[in-house]
Design a protein around this motif. Structure first.
Motif, PDB file in Angstrom:
ATOM      1  N   ASP A  34       0.824  -1.210   0.000  1.00 14.04           N
ATOM      2  CA  ASP A  34       0.000   0.000   0.000  1.00 14.04           C
ATOM      3  C   ASP A  34       0.857   1.260   0.000  1.00 14.04           C
ATOM      4  N   LEU A  35       1.945   1.239   0.770  1.00 13.32           N
ATOM      5  CA  LEU A  35       2.816   2.409   0.859  1.00 13.32           C
ATOM      6  C   LEU A  35       4.001   2.338  -0.091  1.00 13.32           C
ATOM      7  N   SER A  36       4.201   1.201  -0.751  1.00  7.74           N
ATOM      8  CA  SER A  36       5.345   0.946  -1.631  1.00  7.74           C
ATOM      9  C   SER A  36       6.672   1.203  -0.914  1.00  7.74           C
ATOM     10  N   THR A  37       6.754   0.687   0.310  1.00  4.63           N
ATOM     11  CA  THR A  37       7.972   0.869   1.097  1.00  4.63           C
ATOM     12  C   THR A  37       8.658  -0.453   1.344  1.00  4.63           C
ATOM     13  N   VAL A  38       9.981  -0.382   1.438  1.00  5.22           N
ATOM     14  CA  VAL A  38      10.819  -1.537   1.743  1.00  5.22           C
ATOM     15  C   VAL A  38      11.718  -1.128   2.899  1.00  5.22           C
ATOM     16  N   THR A  39      11.680  -1.912   3.997  1.00  2.00           N
ATOM     17  CA  THR A  39      12.439  -1.566   5.194  1.00  2.00           C
ATOM     18  C   THR A  39      13.209  -2.782   5.682  1.00  2.00           C
ATOM     19  N   PRO A  40      14.540  -2.678   5.843  1.00  4.29           N
ATOM     20  CA  PRO A  40      15.283  -3.785   6.451  1.00  4.29           C
ATOM     21  C   PRO A  40      14.999  -3.831   7.954  1.00  4.29           C
ATOM     22  N   VAL A  41      14.669  -5.015   8.458  1.00  9.30           N
ATOM     23  CA  VAL A  41      14.333  -5.188   9.869  1.00  9.30           C
ATOM     24  C   VAL A  41      15.034  -6.422  10.419  1.00  9.30           C
ATOM     25  N   THR A  42      15.115  -6.476  11.752  1.00  7.60           N
ATOM     26  CA  THR A  42      15.559  -7.673  12.446  1.00  7.60           C
ATOM     27  C   THR A  42      14.335  -8.268  13.115  1.00  7.60           C
ATOM     28  N   LEU A  43      13.977  -9.480  12.733  1.00  7.40           N
ATOM     29  CA  LEU A  43      12.779 -10.152  13.216  1.00  7.40           C
ATOM     30  C   LEU A  43      13.161 -11.076  14.367  1.00  7.40           C
ATOM     31  N   CYS A  44      12.437 -10.985  15.498  1.00  8.94           N
ATOM     32  CA  CYS A  44      12.747 -11.773  16.692  1.00  8.94           C
ATOM     33  C   CYS A  44      11.456 -12.259  17.347  1.00  8.94           C
ATOM     34  N   VAL A  45      11.612 -13.254  18.220  1.00  6.65           N
ATOM     35  CA  VAL A  45      10.528 -13.728  19.078  1.00  6.65           C
ATOM     36  C   VAL A  45      11.045 -13.656  20.505  1.00  6.65           C
ATOM     37  N   ASP A  46      10.191 -13.185  21.436  1.00 10.14           N
ATOM     38  CA  ASP A  46      10.653 -13.071  22.816  1.00 10.14           C
ATOM     39  C   ASP A  46      10.884 -14.471  23.402  1.00 10.14           C
ATOM     40  N   PRO A  47      11.694 -14.592  24.459  1.00  9.62           N
ATOM     41  CA  PRO A  47      12.084 -15.908  24.982  1.00  9.62           C
ATOM     42  C   PRO A  47      10.926 -16.784  25.468  1.00  9.62           C
ATOM     43  N   HIS A  48       9.800 -16.171  25.816  1.00  6.18           N
ATOM     44  CA  HIS A  48       8.657 -16.945  26.317  1.00  6.18           C
ATOM     45  C   HIS A  48       7.645 -17.287  25.228  1.00  6.18           C
ATOM     46  N   GLY A  49       7.833 -16.766  24.021  1.00  7.09           N
ATOM     47  CA  GLY A  49       6.945 -17.077  22.907  1.00  7.09           C
ATOM     48  C   GLY A  49       5.638 -16.329  22.928  1.00  7.09           C
ATOM     49  N   PHE A  50       5.628 -15.118  23.492  1.00  7.55           N
ATOM     50  CA  PHE A  50       4.407 -14.320  23.520  1.00  7.55           C
ATOM     51  C   PHE A  50       4.290 -13.404  22.310  1.00  7.55           C
ATOM     52  N   TYR A  51       5.417 -12.834  21.869  1.00 10.86           N
ATOM     53  CA  TYR A  51       5.385 -11.795  20.852  1.00 10.86           C
ATOM     54  C   TYR A  51       6.388 -12.041  19.729  1.00 10.86           C
ATOM     55  N   LEU A  52       5.978 -11.672  18.535  1.00 11.32           N
ATOM     56  CA  LEU A  52       6.864 -11.524  17.391  1.00 11.32           C
ATOM     57  C   LEU A  52       7.120 -10.026  17.291  1.00 11.32           C
TER      58      LEU A  52
END
Length: 162
Positions: A34-52
């Motif tokens: 929709d915004l035609s944007t490209v962003t480099p990110v670091t993807l992680c999951v918290d140690p307890h598995g609650f959040y991406l």
């Protein structure tokens, strides 16, 4: 029937276990059509598995609760950009593998009508497959959807920490 044992078919629930790869994170490219944007990110999951969560180069972090994830797709089932300019930006020459096989689409929904899709591109095909399988298993864990009081408090604490 007299010899049937009660509880033989009981389901053995295991708490979610987050692998080291998911905790330390991997580099992805997040794109939005929709915004035609490209962003480099670091993807992680918290140690307890609650959040991406993902952090961009400006150190801004966004959260997604794993229980809101309905599906995680890779390969030909992902959403591909329709715009040629955006496809060019995403198909960088130093990345290994076909574009569709490196894509990870995370489908989230609060209900069956309002569906959102988050689109990420990994640097390698096997990395995209690993994240796809791990995120789906974490999001479909029954213990994650039915938290105890202590786990709920820990989840709130993790929200404040992230």
């Amino acid at each position: 029937m007299a010899s049937a044992q009660p509880g033989v078919h009981a389901l053995k629930l295991q708490p979610p276990s987050v692998s080291h790869t998911l905790r330390t994170g991997s580099n992805f490219i997040k794109w939005d059509e929709d915004l035609s944007t490209v962003t480099p990110v670091t993807l992680c999951v918290d140690p307890h598995g609650f959040y991406l969560y993902w952090t961009d180069q400006n150190k801004e972090t966004e959260l997604l609760e794993l229980t809101l994830i309905k599906d995680v797709r890779t390969g030909r089932n992902t959403k591909t950009p329709k715009e040629a300019k955006l496809r060019e930006l995403l198909d960088v020459g130093n990345l290994v593998g076909r574009l569709e096989n490196r894509m990870v689409t995370v489908v989230t929904a609060l209900d069956l009508v309002n569906i959102n899709q988050l689109n990420f591109i990994a640097t390698q095909e096997d990395e995209a497959k690993l994240w796809c399988e791990a995120l789906f298993s974490l999001s479909s864990n029954l213990l994650s959807h039915n938290l105890s009081r202590d786990q709920s408090l820990l989840k709130i604490l993790m929200t404040l920490g992230l």
